[in-house]
Design an enzyme around this catalytic site. Structure first.
Site, PDB file in Angstrom:
ATOM      1  N   LYS A 278      -7.621   3.518  -7.401  1.00  0.00           N
ATOM      2  CA  LYS A 278      -8.480   3.409  -6.219  1.00  0.00           C
ATOM      3  C   LYS A 278      -9.767   4.212  -6.420  1.00  0.00           C
ATOM      4  CE  LYS A 278      -4.894   2.800  -2.714  1.00  0.00           C
ATOM      5  NZ  LYS A 278      -5.351   1.489  -2.225  1.00  0.00           N
ATOM      6  N   ARG A 352       4.176  -4.220  -1.650  1.00  0.00           N
ATOM      7  CA  ARG A 352       4.950  -5.465  -1.593  1.00  0.00           C
ATOM      8  C   ARG A 352       6.016  -5.503  -2.676  1.00  0.00           C
ATOM      9  NH1 ARG A 352      -0.426  -8.923  -2.279  1.00  0.00           N
ATOM     10  NH2 ARG A 352      -1.204  -7.031  -1.260  1.00  0.00           N
TER      11      ARG A 352
HETATM   12  N1  BES Z   1      -1.631   1.309   0.656  1.00  0.00           N
HETATM   13  C1  BES Z   1      -2.570   0.298   0.386  1.00  0.00           C
HETATM   14  C2  BES Z   1      -3.079  -0.385   1.643  1.00  0.00           C
HETATM   15  C3  BES Z   1      -3.985   0.424   2.526  1.00  0.00           C
HETATM   16  C4  BES Z   1      -5.341   0.369   2.369  1.00  0.00           C
HETATM   17  C5  BES Z   1      -3.454   1.186   3.552  1.00  0.00           C
HETATM   18  C6  BES Z   1      -6.167   1.079   3.208  1.00  0.00           C
HETATM   19  C7  BES Z   1      -4.291   1.888   4.378  1.00  0.00           C
HETATM   20  C8  BES Z   1      -5.652   1.832   4.210  1.00  0.00           C
HETATM   21  C9  BES Z   1      -1.947  -0.788  -0.480  1.00  0.00           C
HETATM   22  O1  BES Z   1      -0.993  -0.368  -1.372  1.00  0.00           O
HETATM   23  C10 BES Z   1      -3.055  -1.374  -1.271  1.00  0.00           C
HETATM   24  O2  BES Z   1      -3.606  -0.677  -2.080  1.00  0.00           O
HETATM   25  N2  BES Z   1      -3.359  -2.641  -1.037  1.00  0.00           N
HETATM   26  C11 BES Z   1      -4.420  -3.283  -1.714  1.00  0.00           C
HETATM   27  C12 BES Z   1      -3.967  -4.667  -2.070  1.00  0.00           C
HETATM   28  C13 BES Z   1      -4.903  -5.391  -2.992  1.00  0.00           C
HETATM   29  C14 BES Z   1      -4.894  -4.755  -4.341  1.00  0.00           C
HETATM   30  C15 BES Z   1      -4.480  -6.823  -3.071  1.00  0.00           C
HETATM   31  C16 BES Z   1      -5.634  -3.329  -0.786  1.00  0.00           C
HETATM   32  O3  BES Z   1      -5.441  -3.511   0.418  1.00  0.00           O
HETATM   33  O4  BES Z   1      -6.733  -3.121  -1.259  1.00  0.00           O
HETATM   34 MN    MN Z   2      -1.851   0.287  -3.188  1.00  0.00          MN
END
Ligand code: BES
Ligand code: MN
Ligand code: ZN
Length: 495
Positions: A278, A352
Site C-alpha cells: 500500500k 477475501r
Molecule cells: N483492508 C483493505 C480494504 C480497506 C481499504 C479498508 C481502505 C479500509 C479502508 C483491503 O484488504 C484492500 O486492500 N482492498 C483492496 C482491494 C483491491 C486490491 C482490489 C482495495 O480496496 O484497494
Molecule cells: Mn488489503
C-alpha cells in the site's frame, strides 16, 4: 453505571442534573416547561434574552435554579421543531453527554422532548440512552505516559419520559450490553498491530470467553490450519513472522439443538498490502483491518451477557499481511479449503482470501445463516462513504433482515447488487478465478468472490471498510457494526 427510568415530576427528582431540550424556535420542550414553571420562569427569561439558541449540538449548563431539587440543569439544543426525529434526539443526548463529561456531575435525568413513538418507542428510548452513555464514556486505552485524566464522573442516568417503565428498562439493559460490546470491539481494534497480533487476538478471545460459561473457544494454530487445507488463508499469512490463528468462538444459549447463526470476521491484524504494498499515507489505519473480527468477538460476548436463547458461532480468521522473502506474490495460485483454486493477482486483496476459507469452514455447522463482517474494500468507501456499511448476499430475506436491523439500531447498511454479471471480472487464465476484478464495482466483485465459497449457504456479507473506524483527529474504532449485529441477534432471539 447505573440506569433507571424517572417517573415522578422533574422538579422533585433527586439527581444532580436535569437534561432538558430547547428547540431552535427558542421553545422549551414539554419536559423543560414543567421545570421552568417550578423555577419561576427562569428558563423562558434566558431564552428571551437570546442566551441559548437551541441549535443542534449546543449546550448550556445552569446551576442553582430555585424551586428544583437538582443542583444543575443542562440545556441541549434540539434544532428546528418540525424536523424533530430520532436522529436529532440522539444528537441532542450525545451533545449533552459530551458536556456532562466536562463536569463532575455524577447523576442525571434525561428529559428531552420525545419524537413520536414510531420513531422512538419506550424500548428504543432506553436502548439509546444507555448505548450513547456507554459510547460517550469510552476512553481509548492509550499508551500515553503523562498523567491520566480522572475517570468519568457520571454514574447514574435516569431515562424518560416513558409511557411504560418495563420496556424502557429492558431497552436500558440491552443498550448497556450493546455499549459494553462496542467497547470490546473498540478496545481490540484500537490496539496497535505490534500488540494485537493473531496470537494476541486468540488469547484475548479466550480471556473474554472465560467470563461467560456459555462461551467456548477453540483456536487452530498454523499446523491445524494446514490440516484444514486453508491454502488461501495460509498464502496471506506466509509473508509474516506472526503465525496465523483461526478462532472458533461458540455460544450456546439454548439446550435445544438449533442450527446456529455463524458470524465470520476478517481479522487482518495489519494489512500492509503484502508485495502489492500500500501507499504510505494512512497505512497505520490498516491496524483496524481486524475490525470485523473484533465485532464478531464483541457480539458473542453480548449474546452471552444477555443470555440470548440462541446458538451462535463466531469464526475469526486472524492473520498479518506482510511483504517479505516468503510472501505470496502476484500470480501465485493458492488452493482454498473448498478445493477451488485462486490466482492471487493482487496480494492486497487478502481479506477475501482468508474469508474464503473461513466461510467454507462455516459449512460444518449446518448454519441457519452466515454473516461475514469485513473491512473489505476501499471501493465500498468510495461508493457509500462513512455512513452506511455495504451489504450483499445470496438470500434476499437475510439481506432485508440486516437492512432492517441496521435501521432499528441506528447502525445502517445499504444494499449493493450482487448479480451474476460481475463474475466475468474474476476470470483467470490459470486458476478457477482471480482474487481481483479490476477497479470497477470493486466492493461488488469482492462479494462476488466470496459468493463462490458460500453456494448453498444462506449468506450475507457486510463491508464495513467505511464505518468501522474513523480517520482524522478522532481517529479510532467506532464500534460499528456491533449495534447492527446485536439487533440482528435480539430479533432472532425474539422469533
Ligand atoms: N483492508 C483493505 C480494504 C480497506 C481499504 C479498508 C481502505 C479500509 C479502508 C483491503 O484488504 C484492500 O486492500 N482492498 C483492496 C482491494 C483491491 C486490491 C482490489 C482495495 O480496496 O484497494
Ligand atoms: Mn488489503
Ligand atoms: Zn485488508
Amino acid at each position: 453505571m447505573e440506569f433507571g427510568v424517572w417517573t415522578k415530576g422533574l422538579p422533585a427528582l433527586t439527581v444532580e442534573c436535569l437534561v432538558l431540550g430547547v428547540f431552535e424556535e427558542a421553545e422549551l420542550g414539554t419536559q423543560a416547561r414543567s421545570v421552568d414553571t417550578a423555577c419561576g420562569g427562569r428558563l423562558k427569561k434566558l431564552l428571551a434574552r437570546g442566551d441559548f439558541a437551541g441549535r443542534a449540538g449546543d449546550t448550556l449548563l445552569l446551576a442553582d435554579l430555585p424551586g428544583i431539587k437538582a443542583s444543575h440543569v443542562l440545556l441541549t439544543g434540539l434544532g428546528p421543531r418540525k424536523q424533530w426525529q430520532r436522529k436529532g434526539w440522539r444528537k441532542a443526548w450525545a451533545s449533552a453527554l459530551a458536556a456532562l463529561n466536562r463536569t463532575r456531575i455524577a447523576s442525571c435525568a434525561v428529559a428531552l422532548e420525545r419524537p413520536d413513538a414510531r420513531q422512538l418507542d419506550d424500548y428504543y428510548l432506553g436502548r439509546a440512552v444507555a448505548e450513547l452513555t456507554g459510547a460517550a464514556l469510552y476512553r481509548v486505552n492509550d499508551l500515553k505516559t503523562g498523567r491520566k485524566p480522572p475517570p468519568p464522573a457520571l454514574q447514574q442516568v435516569l431515562a424518560g419520559p416513558v409511557r411504560k417503565a418495563q420496556p424502557a428498562e429492558r431497552g436500558l439493559t440491552h443498550g448497556a450490553a450493546v455499549a459494553a460490546a462496542m467497547n470490546v470491539q473498540r478496545d481490540l481494534a484500537n490496539l496497535p498491530a505490534n500488540i494485537c497480533t493473531p496470537i494476541y487476538l486468540a488469547e484475548e478471545t479466550r480471556a473474554l470467553a472465560k467470563r461467560h460459561p456459555a462461551l467456548s473457544v477453540r483456536v487452530l494454530d498454523e499446523a491445524a490450519i494446514r490440516r484444514e487445507k486453508m491454502g488461501c488463508l495460509l498464502a496471506v499469512a506466509q509473508g509474516s513472522h506472526q503465525p496465523p490463528r483461526f478462532i472458533v468462538l461458540e455460544y450456546r444459549g439454548t439446550k435445544k439443538e438449533q442450527a446456529p447463526l455463524v458470524l465470520v470476521g476478517k481479522g487482518v491484524t495489519f494489512d500492509s498490502g503484502g508485495i502489492s504494498l500500500k501507499d504510505p499515507p494512512g497505512m497505520d489505519e490498516m491496524k483496524f483491518d481486524m475490525s470485523g473480527a473484533a465485532a464478531v468477538i464483541a457480539t458473542l460476548t453480548l449474546a452471552a451477557q444477555l443470555r440470548l436463547p440462541l446458538h451462535v458461532v463466531g469464526l475469526v480468521a486472524a492473520v498479518e499481511n506482510m511483504p517479505g522473502g516468503k510472501a505470496v506474490k502476484p500470480g501465485d495460485i493458492a488452493t482454498s479449503a473448498s478445493g477451488q483454486t485462486v490466482e492471487i493477482l493482487n496480494t492486497d486483496a487478502e481479506g477475501r482470501l482468508i474469508l474464503a476459507d473461513a466461510l467454507h469452514y462455516a459449512r460444518r455447522f449446518h448454519p441457519a445463516a452466515v454473516v461475514d463482517i469485513a473491512t473489505l474494500t476501499g471501493a465500498c468507501v468510495v461508493a457509500l462513504g462513512h455512513h452506511h456499511a455495504g451489504v450483499m448476499g445470496n438470500d434476499e430475506a437475510l439481506v432485508h433482515e440486516l437492512l432492517e436491523a441496521g435501521r432499528r439500531a441506528d447502525d445502517r447498511c445499504w444494499q449493493l447488487p450482487l448479480t451474476e454479471e460481475y463474475a466475468e471480472q474474476l476470470k483467470s487464465n490459470f486458476a478457477d478465478f482471480a482474487n481481483v476484478g479490476g477497479r470497477d464495482g470493486g466492493a461488488i466483485t469482492a462479494a462476488t468472490f466470496l459468493a463462490k465459497f458460500t453456494q448453498g449457504l444462506v449468506w450475507v456479507h457486510l463491508d464495513v471498510a467505511g464505518t468501522a473506524y474513523q480517520s482524522g483527529p478522532g481517529k479510532g474504532s467506532t464500534g460499528r457494526p456491533t449495534p447492527l449485529l446485536a439487533e440482528f441477534l435480539l430479533r432472532r432471539a425474539a422469533r
